[in-house]
Enzyme design. Structure first.
Site, mmCIF file in Angstrom:
data_model
loop_
_atom_site.group_PDB
_atom_site.id
_atom_site.type_symbol
_atom_site.label_atom_id
_atom_site.label_comp_id
_atom_site.label_asym_id
_atom_site.label_seq_id
_atom_site.Cartn_x
_atom_site.Cartn_y
_atom_site.Cartn_z
ATOM 1 N N HIS A 166 -6.179 -5.917 -2.470
ATOM 2 C CA HIS A 166 -7.098 -5.851 -1.333
ATOM 3 C C HIS A 166 -7.408 -7.231 -0.767
ATOM 4 O O HIS A 166 -8.012 -7.344 0.300
ATOM 5 C CB HIS A 166 -8.395 -5.136 -1.729
ATOM 6 C CG HIS A 166 -8.239 -3.654 -1.870
ATOM 7 N ND1 HIS A 166 -9.244 -2.829 -2.340
ATOM 8 C CD2 HIS A 166 -7.199 -2.833 -1.591
ATOM 9 C CE1 HIS A 166 -8.818 -1.579 -2.347
ATOM 10 N NE2 HIS A 166 -7.578 -1.555 -1.908
ATOM 11 N N HIS A 204 0.750 4.131 -2.845
ATOM 12 C CA HIS A 204 0.486 5.538 -2.514
ATOM 13 C C HIS A 204 1.671 6.423 -2.885
ATOM 14 O O HIS A 204 1.486 7.579 -3.271
ATOM 15 C CB HIS A 204 0.161 5.681 -1.023
ATOM 16 C CG HIS A 204 -1.232 5.236 -0.677
ATOM 17 N ND1 HIS A 204 -1.931 5.735 0.405
ATOM 18 C CD2 HIS A 204 -2.066 4.340 -1.266
ATOM 19 C CE1 HIS A 204 -3.120 5.158 0.464
ATOM 20 N NE2 HIS A 204 -3.218 4.298 -0.534
ATOM 21 N N ARG A 232 0.833 -1.204 0.000
ATOM 22 C CA ARG A 232 0.000 0.000 0.000
ATOM 23 C C ARG A 232 0.870 1.257 0.000
ATOM 24 O O ARG A 232 0.588 2.231 -0.710
ATOM 25 C CB ARG A 232 -0.926 -0.017 1.220
ATOM 26 C CG ARG A 232 -1.883 1.161 1.292
ATOM 27 C CD ARG A 232 -2.815 1.029 2.477
ATOM 28 N NE ARG A 232 -3.735 2.157 2.540
ATOM 29 C CZ ARG A 232 -4.029 2.815 3.655
ATOM 30 N NH1 ARG A 232 -3.464 2.453 4.810
ATOM 31 N NH2 ARG A 232 -4.875 3.813 3.641
ATOM 32 N N ASN A 276 -3.052 8.738 3.798
ATOM 33 C CA ASN A 276 -1.846 8.109 4.343
ATOM 34 C C ASN A 276 -1.808 8.055 5.865
ATOM 35 O O ASN A 276 -0.838 7.553 6.443
ATOM 36 C CB ASN A 276 -0.602 8.850 3.825
ATOM 37 C CG ASN A 276 -0.418 8.676 2.336
ATOM 38 O OD1 ASN A 276 -0.775 7.650 1.768
ATOM 39 N ND2 ASN A 276 0.138 9.697 1.683
#
Length: 324
Positions: free
Chosen positions: A189, A61, A57, A91
């Site tokens: 996910h 990001h 993740r 974040n």
């Protein structure tokens, strides 16, 4: 034949090149760098497997804002007062910064000022997914670290859990990623976790009149309200994005989407477009190995977003601050 030989010599001597990045970029300048990262990941991630989801993740990001340049790692500095990506809403639940700092310190001890924080994120994300039984992929290196980080850019550019399919497609297209990449990268996910604020509107106040999202399976929604997000103001409870299979990198996330059990609006949105829906069905009809291979290609593509190479940016000594 002579031309082929020259190509072969180029590949052997200079490594496999993709864009401005290169497989084995640190082969001469810091030959142990990738093994240092991999060994530390292999030692620690099996004891804390949820960190694998955290690191991929973080990589995602990071790449979506100013490219894969480690800008997500920069702290707010008292001198500038600039709000960095790290404190932006998307974040605030990203973890693993201390893990990256530890990796950086190990690599710095071996080769000071050579390996970028951006490359360390990319390598750690790949290695952590692989050691927990997920796919692996090529990570060409040579990224350099960015000098700027802006919270508002993170808020505007990182796909949000409440984005609809039109917004998702545009945000991915802005980074030269297509619908197939959107479906595949969302597949991470399968090992993801979330917090109640990401879904509270779907459960309690979807259109502002105390209703829930009709596109969410009612039994699933009832269960979430009864056992997880018991109030609209719950900010701490952790949710599995792929209940019952969160520790396994598999296709069950996509199965849940077809059952209207995607946790985020952005998950459910993947079934509202004929092209993304068709690709979900195609993945489910294929093998797990096919998913792994396709996911790997999209990760390799994502890892190329707006990279800084050559003399752009810098090699940070401390991942949290730009060099003085």
């Amino acid at each position: 034949m002579e031309g082929f030989c020259w190509i072969l010599v180029f590949v052997v001597i200079f490594g496999w090149v993709q864009g401005d990045l290169q497989m084995g970029f640190y082969g001469t300048s810091c030959p142990k760098a990738e093994k240092i990262v991999q060994d530390y990941v292999n030692e620690h991630i099996p004891n804390a497997p949820s960190l694998a989801a955290t690191l991929i993740r973080m990589h995602f990001h990071d790449c979506f804002v100013r490219g894969c340049d480690g800008s997500i790692l920069l702290n707010v500095t008292s001198s500038s007062g600039n709000q960095t990506e790290k404190v932006a809403t998307p974040n605030q639940t990203v973890r693993g910064f201390d893990f990256i700092d530890r990796l950086k310190s190990l690599v710095e001890a071996e080769c000071p000022g050579i390996v970028s924080c951006a490359d360390i994120i990319a390598l750690a994300a790949r290695d952590s997914i692989a050691i927990t039984g997920g796919p692996s992929w090529k990570v060409p290196t040579g990224r350099r670290d960015g000098l700027l980080s802006n919270a508002s850019e993170a808020l505007n550019q990182i796909p949000a859990p409440f984005d609809n399919i039109t917004i998702l497609i545009q945000k991915f297209a802005n980074k030269s990623l297509d619908l197939k990449d959107l479906v595949l990268l969302s597949g991470a996910h399968t090992i993801g976790i979330a917090h109640c604020p990401s879904v509270s509107n779907r459960l309690y106040n979807f259109t502002g009149v105390g209703d829930r999202d009709p596109s969410l399976d009612s039994e699933y929604a009832d269960n979430l309200r009864a056992t997880k997000c018991r109030t609209q103001n719950d900010n701490t409870t952790i949710l599995e994005m792929d209940p019952g299979s969160r520790k396994t990198f598999d296709l069950s996330y996509y199965t849940l989407l077809l059952k209207r059990r995607g946790l985020f609006e952005s998950d459910s949105a993947l079934t509202t477009n004929s092209n993304t829906l068709a690709y979900i069905n195609q993945l489910l009809q294929g093998s797990l190995q096919n998913f792994f291979s396709e996911f790997a290609l999209s990760m390799e593509k994502m890892g190329q977003i707006e990279v800084k190479t050559g003399t752009s940016g810098e090699i940070r000594r401390n991942c949290a601050v730009v060099n003085s």
